[in-house]
Each structure stands twice: as structure tokens, then as C-alpha cells.
Design a protein around this motif. Structure first.
Motif, PDB file in Angstrom:
ATOM      1  N   ASP A   1      13.744  -5.651  -0.712  1.00 14.04           N
ATOM      2  CA  ASP A   1      12.537  -4.811  -0.724  1.00 14.04           C
ATOM      3  C   ASP A   1      11.348  -5.561  -1.320  1.00 14.04           C
ATOM      4  OD1 ASP A   1      13.779  -2.638   0.485  1.00 14.04           O
ATOM      5  OD2 ASP A   1      14.284  -1.683  -1.430  1.00 14.04           O
ATOM      6  N   TYR A   2      11.577  -6.294  -2.398  1.00 14.14           N
ATOM      7  CA  TYR A   2      10.497  -7.059  -3.036  1.00 14.14           C
ATOM      8  C   TYR A   2      10.007  -8.168  -2.114  1.00 14.14           C
ATOM      9  CZ  TYR A   2      10.948  -4.863  -7.650  1.00 14.14           C
ATOM     10  OH  TYR A   2      10.937  -3.983  -8.699  1.00 14.14           O
ATOM     11  N   LYS A   3      10.934  -8.798  -1.413  1.00  8.15           N
ATOM     12  CA  LYS A   3      10.538  -9.864  -0.479  1.00  8.15           C
ATOM     13  C   LYS A   3       9.581  -9.317   0.562  1.00  8.15           C
ATOM     14  CE  LYS A   3      13.108 -11.021   2.912  1.00  8.15           C
ATOM     15  NZ  LYS A   3      12.886 -11.207   4.333  1.00  8.15           N
ATOM     16  N   GLU A   4       9.886  -8.153   1.088  1.00  8.73           N
ATOM     17  CA  GLU A   4       9.027  -7.548   2.114  1.00  8.73           C
ATOM     18  C   GLU A   4       7.652  -7.196   1.557  1.00  8.73           C
ATOM     19  OE1 GLU A   4       9.872  -7.318   5.496  1.00  8.73           O
ATOM     20  OE2 GLU A   4      11.397  -8.674   4.703  1.00  8.73           O
ATOM     21  N   ILE A   5       7.604  -6.690   0.348  1.00  5.94           N
ATOM     22  CA  ILE A   5       6.325  -6.339  -0.295  1.00  5.94           C
ATOM     23  C   ILE A   5       5.501  -7.597  -0.554  1.00  5.94           C
ATOM     24  CG2 ILE A   5       5.303  -5.480  -2.459  1.00  5.94           C
ATOM     25  CD1 ILE A   5       7.758  -3.499  -2.547  1.00  5.94           C
ATOM     26  N   ILE A   6       6.124  -8.613  -1.113  1.00  7.52           N
ATOM     27  CA  ILE A   6       5.420  -9.862  -1.432  1.00  7.52           C
ATOM     28  C   ILE A   6       4.964 -10.556  -0.162  1.00  7.52           C
ATOM     29  CG2 ILE A   6       5.726 -12.177  -2.409  1.00  7.52           C
ATOM     30  CD1 ILE A   6       7.631 -10.770  -4.488  1.00  7.52           C
ATOM     31  N   LYS A   7       5.827 -10.590   0.825  1.00 11.42           N
ATOM     32  CA  LYS A   7       5.480 -11.236   2.098  1.00 11.42           C
ATOM     33  C   LYS A   7       4.251 -10.581   2.714  1.00 11.42           C
ATOM     34  CE  LYS A   7       8.135 -10.655   5.721  1.00 11.42           C
ATOM     35  NZ  LYS A   7       9.200 -10.759   6.744  1.00 11.42           N
ATOM     36  N   LYS A   8       4.235  -9.269   2.754  1.00 11.78           N
ATOM     37  CA  LYS A   8       3.085  -8.549   3.317  1.00 11.78           C
ATOM     38  C   LYS A   8       1.812  -8.866   2.524  1.00 11.78           C
ATOM     39  CE  LYS A   8       1.480  -3.992   4.672  1.00 11.78           C
ATOM     40  NZ  LYS A   8       1.760  -2.571   4.753  1.00 11.78           N
ATOM     41  N   HIS A   9       1.921  -8.915   1.215  1.00  9.84           N
ATOM     42  CA  HIS A   9       0.779  -9.240   0.356  1.00  9.84           C
ATOM     43  C   HIS A   9       0.252 -10.651   0.638  1.00  9.84           C
ATOM     44  CE1 HIS A   9      -1.707  -9.528  -3.240  1.00  9.84           C
ATOM     45  NE2 HIS A   9      -1.070 -10.646  -3.544  1.00  9.84           N
ATOM     46  N   LEU A  10       1.149 -11.602   0.810  1.00 16.57           N
ATOM     47  CA  LEU A  10       0.754 -13.004   0.974  1.00 16.57           C
ATOM     48  C   LEU A  10       0.183 -13.320   2.349  1.00 16.57           C
ATOM     49  CD1 LEU A  10       3.677 -14.883  -0.781  1.00 16.57           C
ATOM     50  CD2 LEU A  10       1.362 -14.501  -1.646  1.00 16.57           C
ATOM     51  N   GLU A  11       0.618 -12.604   3.357  1.00 14.89           N
ATOM     52  CA  GLU A  11       0.263 -12.967   4.734  1.00 14.89           C
ATOM     53  C   GLU A  11      -1.236 -12.915   5.022  1.00 14.89           C
ATOM     54  OE1 GLU A  11       4.372 -12.166   7.181  1.00 14.89           O
ATOM     55  OE2 GLU A  11       3.040 -10.454   6.859  1.00 14.89           O
ATOM     56  N   THR A  12      -2.029 -12.310   4.150  1.00 11.82           N
ATOM     57  CA  THR A  12      -3.471 -12.291   4.373  1.00 11.82           C
ATOM     58  C   THR A  12      -4.123 -13.623   4.004  1.00 11.82           C
ATOM     59  OG1 THR A  12      -3.852 -11.324   2.185  1.00 11.82           O
ATOM     60  CG2 THR A  12      -3.650  -9.793   4.044  1.00 11.82           C
ATOM     61  N   HIS A  13      -3.484 -14.420   3.118  1.00 14.64           N
ATOM     62  CA  HIS A  13      -4.095 -15.672   2.663  1.00 14.64           C
ATOM     63  C   HIS A  13      -3.215 -16.911   2.854  1.00 14.64           C
ATOM     64  CE1 HIS A  13      -7.244 -13.259   1.167  1.00 14.64           C
ATOM     65  NE2 HIS A  13      -6.711 -12.930   0.007  1.00 14.64           N
ATOM     66  N   TYR A  14      -1.978 -16.718   3.233  1.00 12.88           N
ATOM     67  CA  TYR A  14      -1.039 -17.831   3.353  1.00 12.88           C
ATOM     68  C   TYR A  14      -0.225 -17.678   4.631  1.00 12.88           C
ATOM     69  CZ  TYR A  14      -1.889 -18.251  -1.683  1.00 12.88           C
ATOM     70  OH  TYR A  14      -2.477 -18.377  -2.919  1.00 12.88           O
TER      71      TYR A  14
END
Length: 143
Positions: A14-27
Motif C-alpha cells: 500500500d505504501y509503495k502505491e502511495i509513494i509511487k503516485k506521489h513521485l510520478e509527477t516529478h520523477y
């Protein structure tokens, strides 16, 4: 655009999915799995992500499991990986500044998802200081 490797076990999914979504805007994010909450063996996902960071395919890596310990221990078997277990942003900042950490491990069962995102942001937003720390970091690898 920097490329980030991310991997987890079932406890960190679950954390991976949250972090991934957060990062995809800049990385650019390369997801090494796992891809569900089904029980898995974390080394199966950590080794490929660590290989990607070690080879330069990815600039940094983020690992997540229940305690953060197993993924950190596994990643640190790679000679060019410096993976820091972080449960607060200040640790992530120091891991980058003083140890030139190129991966972090997060303990999903012990921190809130919002804190995990803050830790990742601090890690990725902090540069290595170099200077007196360079010679120490150069002595970390066994080879």
C-alpha cells in the motif's frame, strides 16, 4: 528527469502505491514489485531494484517492508548500495548528506503513510555534502 527504483514486499504494498503516485509527477519511477498484498519473499524484489541503482539504470531506490530491516539488509549486500533505514525525515537527510545513501528502506508497520512520503521527499531533495564525508563513504565497500 531522475529515475527512481521502488520495491516492496506484501507489507509495504500500500505504501509503495502511495509513494509511487506521489513521485510520478516529478520523477520517472520503475516499479520492481511486488504487485499485490499476497505474501512474497522480499529479496526477489529488492535484488533487481538494487541492481538497477548499482548499474546506474536508476538514480535512487526506495524499499518498503514491514520493519524496513529485511529490505535494507538485502540491498546492502550489493557493493555499491548504501541503503539507510529511515523512520523520520531527519534520518533520510543525514543519510544523504553524510553517507551518500542511494537507497532508503521504510518500515510500513511503524510509520504513517504521510510520514513515509515526507521521508522520501527529504531523501530525494537532499544532496551529498562531500568534503570530509567522501573519504568515509569511499571506505564502506568491501571490494
Amino acid at each position: 528527469m531522475k529515475k527512481i527504483a521502488i520495491a516492496c514486499d506484501h507489507a509495504g504494498f500500500d505504501y509503495k502505491e502511495i509513494i509511487k503516485k506521489h513521485l510520478e509527477t516529478h520523477y520517472e519511477v520503475k516499479d520492481f514489485g511486488t504487485f499485490s498484498k499476497d505474501s512474497v519473499d522480499y529479496p526477489d524484489f529488492v535484488h533487481p531494484s538494487a541492481n538497477a541503482v548499482e548499474s546506474g539504470e536508476c538514480d535512487f531506490g526506495i524499499l518498503i517492508c514491514g520493519s524496513g530491516q529485511g529490505v535494507a539488509i538485502t540491498a546492502n549486500k550489493h557493493q555499491q548500495i548504501r541503503c539507510a533505514l529511515c523512520w523520520m525525515p531527519e534520518l533520510a537527510e543525514l543519510a544523504r548528506k553524510h553517507n551518500n545513501a542511494n537507497m532508503i528502506a521504510l518500515p510500513a508497520r511503524f510509520i504513517a503513510s504521510e510520514l513515509a512520503v515526507d521521508i522520501v521527499d527529504k531523501f530525494l531533495g537532499t544532496d551529498f555534502e562531500g568534503g570530509r564525508h567522501e573519504k568515509r563513504v569511499a571506505k564502506i565497500s568491501c571490494c
